[in-house]
Scaffold this active site. Structure first.
Site, PDB file in Angstrom:
ATOM      1  N   ASP A   1      33.134  -7.179 -37.124  1.00  0.00           N
ATOM      2  CA  ASP A   1      32.329  -6.951 -35.908  1.00  0.00           C
ATOM      3  C   ASP A   1      32.599  -8.073 -34.903  1.00  0.00           C
ATOM      4  O   ASP A   1      31.696  -8.805 -34.525  1.00  0.00           O
ATOM      5  CB  ASP A   1      30.829  -6.897 -36.269  1.00  0.00           C
ATOM      6  CG  ASP A   1      30.322  -8.178 -36.927  1.00  0.00           C
ATOM      7  OD1 ASP A   1      31.144  -8.966 -37.456  1.00  0.00           O
ATOM      8  OD2 ASP A   1      29.096  -8.407 -36.914  1.00  0.00           O
TER       9      ASP A   1
ATOM     10  N   HIS B   1      31.903 -19.256 -40.940  1.00  0.00           N
ATOM     11  CA  HIS B   1      31.475 -18.174 -41.841  1.00  0.00           C
ATOM     12  C   HIS B   1      32.663 -17.293 -42.249  1.00  0.00           C
ATOM     13  O   HIS B   1      33.126 -17.339 -43.390  1.00  0.00           O
ATOM     14  CB  HIS B   1      30.431 -17.291 -41.150  1.00  0.00           C
ATOM     15  CG  HIS B   1      29.164 -17.981 -40.776  1.00  0.00           C
ATOM     16  ND1 HIS B   1      28.307 -18.527 -41.704  1.00  0.00           N
ATOM     17  CD2 HIS B   1      28.578 -18.192 -39.565  1.00  0.00           C
ATOM     18  CE1 HIS B   1      27.256 -19.037 -41.082  1.00  0.00           C
ATOM     19  NE2 HIS B   1      27.395 -18.852 -39.788  1.00  0.00           N
TER      20      HIS B   1
END
Ligand code: BDR
Ligand code: CA
Length: 317
Positions: A10, A240
């Site tokens: 995303d 991340h």
């Protein structure tokens, strides 16, 4: 032989770092980018994925996936973290490339069946596409090589509620389905990703390599790093999503523990990942038949950052 991967994403600034890292890794064959809502809408995610392909000069197909979670009411997009455009509001020109006609879920199913035992799925956003693929084709569970996902938090707090991490709360029902499926899964969550910081200085060094990819990443990450400075009070952004690429390239960067996973799907603790370490039998049943999955609990941050910097600054094309 190269490791075949599908990145489900995303984008997202840290997704962009992860995707460029993967494109620049000769050990990996990126079969495709599949996109999902999360940091931005699925349309914007698909546009951003096409931009990253174009910027990197690679021939990697992009597929549009799910626009909303399986069951919960959609959450607002994370524009305050990644900007309205997912790239830190930099007005990046629209890509010329086109999306594939095939949808993300059927592409995932097709590729896993085509290369049994060879495909590693790398989800970097809410797990909706992956859960839908499992639902439509349960046989993929025994055909996937590994699922290496960014999400969750076991022994540390969440980042969007006291207990929930963003990707998991984005679609908790999907996450529970994916984490309880009988396939080899590695959860790379905040226990490790919140401990590895990419600083402004490191980003400046990366930009200094002057490749098109690095100039773009520097621009895109300014807003993201500023979010961490203002909201979290730290100097640098958390690495991340690139952690999943790092794991696939070199799992020795991480220490893992095996155990069972579940995700809370409703209430104030929605999105919490619950980890039952080892094979312990509990007085209250329900955990014993769940598959044993791996959770990353420690990371060699310096080595991970050195790998990230090297990969970002060494394009293959
Ligand atoms: C995750 O959420 C998104 O904001 C990032 O791209 C990452 O995948 C971190 O919680
Ligand atoms: Ca992401």
């Amino acid at each position: 032989m190269k490791t075949k991967i599908i990145i489900d994403t995303d984008p997202g600034v840290d997704d962009a770092l992860a995707i460029v890292m993967a494109f620049n890794s000769p050990e990996l064959e990126v079969l495709g980018l599949t996109t999902v809502f999360g940091n931005v809408s699925v349309e914007q995610a698909a546009t951003n994925a096409l931009s990253l392909v174009e910027l990197s000069g690679v021939d990697v197909p992009v597929y549009k996936g799910e626009a909303v979670p399986v069951s919960r009411t959609p959450a607002p997009y994370a524009d305050f973290v990644h900007g309205d455009d997912g790239f830190g509001n930099i007005n990046w020109p629209a890509p010329k490339g086109k999306l594939q006609d095939q949808d993300a879920v059927s592409f995932i199913i097709e590729q896993v069946r085509k290369y049994p035992g060879e495909v590693t799925l790398i989800p970097l956003g809410p797990l909706t596409n992956i859960a839908r693929a499992l639902e439509q084709a349960p046989d993929i569970a025994e055909k996937v090589k590994e699922v290496v996902l960014m999400g969750g938090a076991t022994y540390v707090p969440g980042n969007v509620t006291p207990v929930a991490e963003a990707n998991i709360i984005g679609d908790p029902h999907a996450a529970d389905k994916v984490m309880t499926a009988k396939w080899p899964l590695v959860m790379i969550g905040l226990d490790v990703t919140s401990k590895v910081l990419l600083t402004h200085e490191a980003m400046d060094r990366i930009a200094g390599s002057n490749t098109e990819q690095c100039k773009f990443l520097k621009k895109a990450s300014d807003f993201y790093i500023e979010f961490y400075r203002q909201t979290v009070g730290i100097s640098g952004c958390m690495v991340h999503d690139p952690s999943c690429i790092a794991y696939v390239l070199d799992p020795s960067l991480f220490k893992t523990q095996s155990g069972r996973l579940r995700v809370v799907t409703e209430g104030i603790t929605m999105g919490q990942t619950t980890f039952a370490p080892g094979t312990r039998k509990y007085a209250y049943p329900g955990w014993e038949d769940l598959p044993m999955q791996k959770v990353c609990l420690e990371v060699d941050g310096d080595r991970l950052l050195a790998m990230l910097e090297k990969r970002l600054t060494t394009p293959l094309h």
